[in-house]
Structure formats: C-alpha cells, structure tokens
Design a protein around this motif. Structure first.
Motif, PDB file in Angstrom:
ATOM      1  N   ILE A  96      44.544  89.831  63.652  1.00 30.36           N
ATOM      2  CA  ILE A  96      44.256  91.010  64.283  1.00 30.36           C
ATOM      3  C   ILE A  96      42.671  90.926  65.003  1.00 30.36           C
ATOM      4  O   ILE A  96      42.447  91.393  66.095  1.00 30.36           O
ATOM      5  N   ILE A  97      41.822  90.147  64.331  1.00 27.26           N
ATOM      6  CA  ILE A  97      40.641  90.206  64.849  1.00 27.26           C
ATOM      7  C   ILE A  97      40.480  89.315  66.295  1.00 27.26           C
ATOM      8  O   ILE A  97      39.795  89.975  67.247  1.00 27.26           O
ATOM      9  N   GLY A 103      36.209  93.185  65.890  1.00 29.03           N
ATOM     10  CA  GLY A 103      36.225  92.263  67.038  1.00 29.03           C
ATOM     11  C   GLY A 103      35.560  92.744  68.473  1.00 29.03           C
ATOM     12  O   GLY A 103      34.812  92.111  69.101  1.00 29.03           O
ATOM     13  N   ARG A 104      35.795  94.105  68.707  1.00 29.87           N
ATOM     14  CA  ARG A 104      35.122  94.864  69.837  1.00 29.87           C
ATOM     15  C   ARG A 104      33.919  94.885  69.466  1.00 29.87           C
ATOM     16  O   ARG A 104      32.874  94.545  70.619  1.00 29.87           O
ATOM     17  N   GLU A 147      39.997  95.520  64.472  1.00 26.85           N
ATOM     18  CA  GLU A 147      40.256  95.893  65.582  1.00 26.85           C
ATOM     19  C   GLU A 147      38.559  95.981  66.138  1.00 26.85           C
ATOM     20  O   GLU A 147      38.291  95.455  67.047  1.00 26.85           O
ATOM     21  N   GLU A 148      38.092  97.015  65.195  1.00 28.03           N
ATOM     22  CA  GLU A 148      36.697  97.354  65.831  1.00 28.03           C
ATOM     23  C   GLU A 148      35.842  96.370  65.409  1.00 28.03           C
ATOM     24  O   GLU A 148      34.677  96.019  66.029  1.00 28.03           O
ATOM     25  N   GLU A 153      41.136  90.821  73.859  1.00 25.25           N
ATOM     26  CA  GLU A 153      41.484  92.076  74.764  1.00 25.25           C
ATOM     27  C   GLU A 153      40.206  92.420  75.080  1.00 25.25           C
ATOM     28  O   GLU A 153      40.076  92.838  76.361  1.00 25.25           O
ATOM     29  N   THR A 154      39.187  92.434  74.462  1.00 25.75           N
ATOM     30  CA  THR A 154      37.825  93.065  74.621  1.00 25.75           C
ATOM     31  C   THR A 154      37.228  92.132  75.741  1.00 25.75           C
ATOM     32  O   THR A 154      36.562  92.611  76.756  1.00 25.75           O
ATOM     33  N   SER A 204      43.038  88.937  68.272  1.00 23.25           N
ATOM     34  CA  SER A 204      43.479  89.373  69.080  1.00 23.25           C
ATOM     35  C   SER A 204      42.769  90.634  70.008  1.00 23.25           C
ATOM     36  O   SER A 204      42.570  90.691  71.125  1.00 23.25           O
ATOM     37  N   SER A 205      42.011  91.366  69.090  1.00 23.57           N
ATOM     38  CA  SER A 205      41.123  92.314  69.619  1.00 23.57           C
ATOM     39  C   SER A 205      39.831  91.769  70.204  1.00 23.57           C
ATOM     40  O   SER A 205      39.384  92.382  71.448  1.00 23.57           O
TER      41      SER A 205
END
Length: 321
Positions: free
Chosen positions: A62-63, A282-283, A279-280, A69-70, A65-66
């Motif tokens: 999940i991390i 990673g962002r 996810e946050e 994407e970012t 992937s985030s």
C-alpha cells in the motif's frame, strides 16, 4: 549552498562564482535555494530511488503504491529496490554518485544509523518512511503515531474491563515496537496495572508467529482475557490459536490488530484494529522529499501522522471471573 540566512549575500555569491569557475567536487551536487516566485522545476532532475527490503504485501504494498502514484503526479520516475533479497544489498553509499537519481525514499530501512548519517552528510536528499530505529534529528522521517495507536487500543480494552492483557509485539529492535509497548503500558498504568513480562511476546509480525505467540499466552495457567497484537496478520494467527482451544471471540477472549489492512474485515468476527494512514505515509514522504530536492528549507523533519481506533466485533467485555 544550503541557503542559511546567516551567510552574507556577498559571501554566498563569491562561493558560487568559485564553484562555477573550479567545478564541483566529485560526488557533490550544489543546491540552490528556491526563491519566492521561482518556478516548480526541480533543482535535482532524475528519478526517485525507493528502497523497501521486504515483500510488497498488504502493508508495504500500500505504501509503495501510494508513493508510485504520487511520484507520477510530480512527473518523477521511480526506481524500485524491494523484496526479501534486497535486505542484504548495500546500495545507499553509491546513491549520491548516480546522476540518474535525484533522491530516495527508504521504507523501514535495515541500515544502521551511521549509514543514514553518512548519506545525509553528502547532501543527498532522502526521507525515511516508518523508521526501524531512532532517526537523527537532521534526517527527514515520516511515521504513524505508534504510541498513541497502541495506547488507544489498550484503553479500549481497559474500558471493557480487561486487566490481564497479552501483548504480541513486534521485533524488539524496532522503534514501532518500543513505542507501542510504551503506549500499551501507559493505558494500563492509568488503572494501576503494571505489564507482566509473562504477558509480552516479541515476534516477527506474521500470521504463523502470531499463532505461536498466542498459543503460548493462552496456555498459561492464568490466561489473558485479551490479546493486543502488532498487526492484523498476527491477530489472524491469534484467532486461529483461540479457535483451536475452543475459545469464543469476543465472549471468552478479545483480540485486536493494528494497521487495518484488508485482513481486518475478512475475519470472523471482524477485527478491532488501529488504522494507520498508509497511503498518506507515502504521499507525505513524497511531499517532503520533493521539497528537499527543490532546495526548500524543511523545518518539520520528523512527521507523525495520526492513527484511528476502529472498533469491530473481535472485542467485548472481559468475561466474568
């Protein structure tokens, strides 16, 4: 070159002129501070090196992937170094010498603090995501609030009447493990309960390890009425151990997880857990790294993101007696 306010403009201009005349030293890169109104063109062109020396399942997947994407939104390419085999590779020292790489994101790095400090000393932009060990104050890092998350879940169990709570924690040398133990102990201390050493296990955070640790705790003469586990996978193992012993969840035993990955809502009963903003993470890591690569001053180098207690069916009142 780092844009420190205490340096006189004349001195700064003289140094820059000398660098332009003589050329930068091998392995170094100059960094020009961003000026008000300057464009968004990165000061350091190139891809971002993402190191995650673990299998990219649920949590880490999940991390990553985030992050991917970012980075795509920022127009940056990603170079991925991941998987179990990556644990033994020593790649950090060479990163500043690779012109195609502008910066790095290191997820739960296995490297010691000295290696991270050496990388920082070369003025190479990088951010640590979910640090494994305490990070020096001048190294950027992003993590979730492990202490608060563990404290909230323990307080939830205490409010349900549980006092004898088993803690299936993560590896003893992980920062997250020590922070969560402190949060767990804090909630129990508020009701006058000290954590008994026999009720604490430090394990690899997998389902099989969770099963083994839970079995040991549930076979104690005075077994716990609740188990707080390091992650949802360990909680799944604990559910299996409880089922084999004929214990009903939550009537006879309450079980909690941590992370709130897909497993937590796939069990019977569904798991009470702590939601980490994966996810946050990673962002936020990409945001911090982008500012470092563009030469901005970053004051909040250590960022902790809030967690959230998610109450589901695996917790209930402590059994009578």
């Amino acid at each position: 070159m780092n844009g420190q306010a205490l340096v006189a403009d004349r001195t700064r201009d003289t140094v820059r002129q000398a660098i332009e005349r003589l050329g930068a030293a091998p392995g170094t890169r100059s960094r020009t501070p961003a000026r008000p109104g300057a464009g968004r063109t990165p000061a350091r062109p190139g891809a971002v090196f993402v190191r995650c020396p673990y299998l990219l399942t649920d949590y880490f997947g999940i991390i990553v992937s985030s992050i991917a994407e970012t980075l795509d939104l920022h127009g940056r390419q990603l170079i991925l170094n991941a998987g179990g085999a990556a644990k033994d590779s020593r790649v950090l020292a060479d990163l500043p010498d690779r012109p195609e790489i502008a910066g790095a994101l290191l997820i739960l790095p296995t490297e010691e603090g000295e290696e991270l400090e050496a990388l920082r000393a070369r003025d190479f932009p990088f951010v640590v995501v979910d640090p494994r060990t305490p990070v020096p104050r001048d190294i950027a890092a992003v993590s979730a609030s492990h202490f608060t998350g563990a404290r909230n879940v323990a307080a939830h169990l205490v409010a349900l009447g549980h006092r004898r709570i088993g803690l299936i924690n993560g590896p003893g040398d992980w920062l997250a493990s020590s922070s969560r133990f402190a949060g767990h102990a804090s909630a129990l201390a508020e009701v006058g309960v000290l954590v008994s050493p026999e009720l604490v296990s430090s394990i690899e955070p997998t389902s099989d390890w969770g099963y083994s640790a839970a079995g040991r705790l549930l076979d104690l003469p005075d077994r716990p009425t609740a188990l707080a586990t390091f992650n949802d996978k360990a909680a799944v193992g604990a559910l299996r151990a409880a089922h084999e012993r004929g214990l009903r969840v939550p009537e006879d035993l309450s079980i909690t997880g941590f992370d709130d990955v897909y497993l937590s809502s796939s069990t019977v009963p569904m798991l009470t857990t702590v939601r980490q903003p994966l996810e946050e993470l990673g962002r936020m890591a990409v945001s911090l790294l982008t500012r470092l690569m563009e030469g901005h001053t970053v004051e909040a180098l250590h960022v902790e993101l809030a967690t959230e207690l998610v109450v589901r069916g695996s917790t209930g009142p402590a059994p009578a007696g």
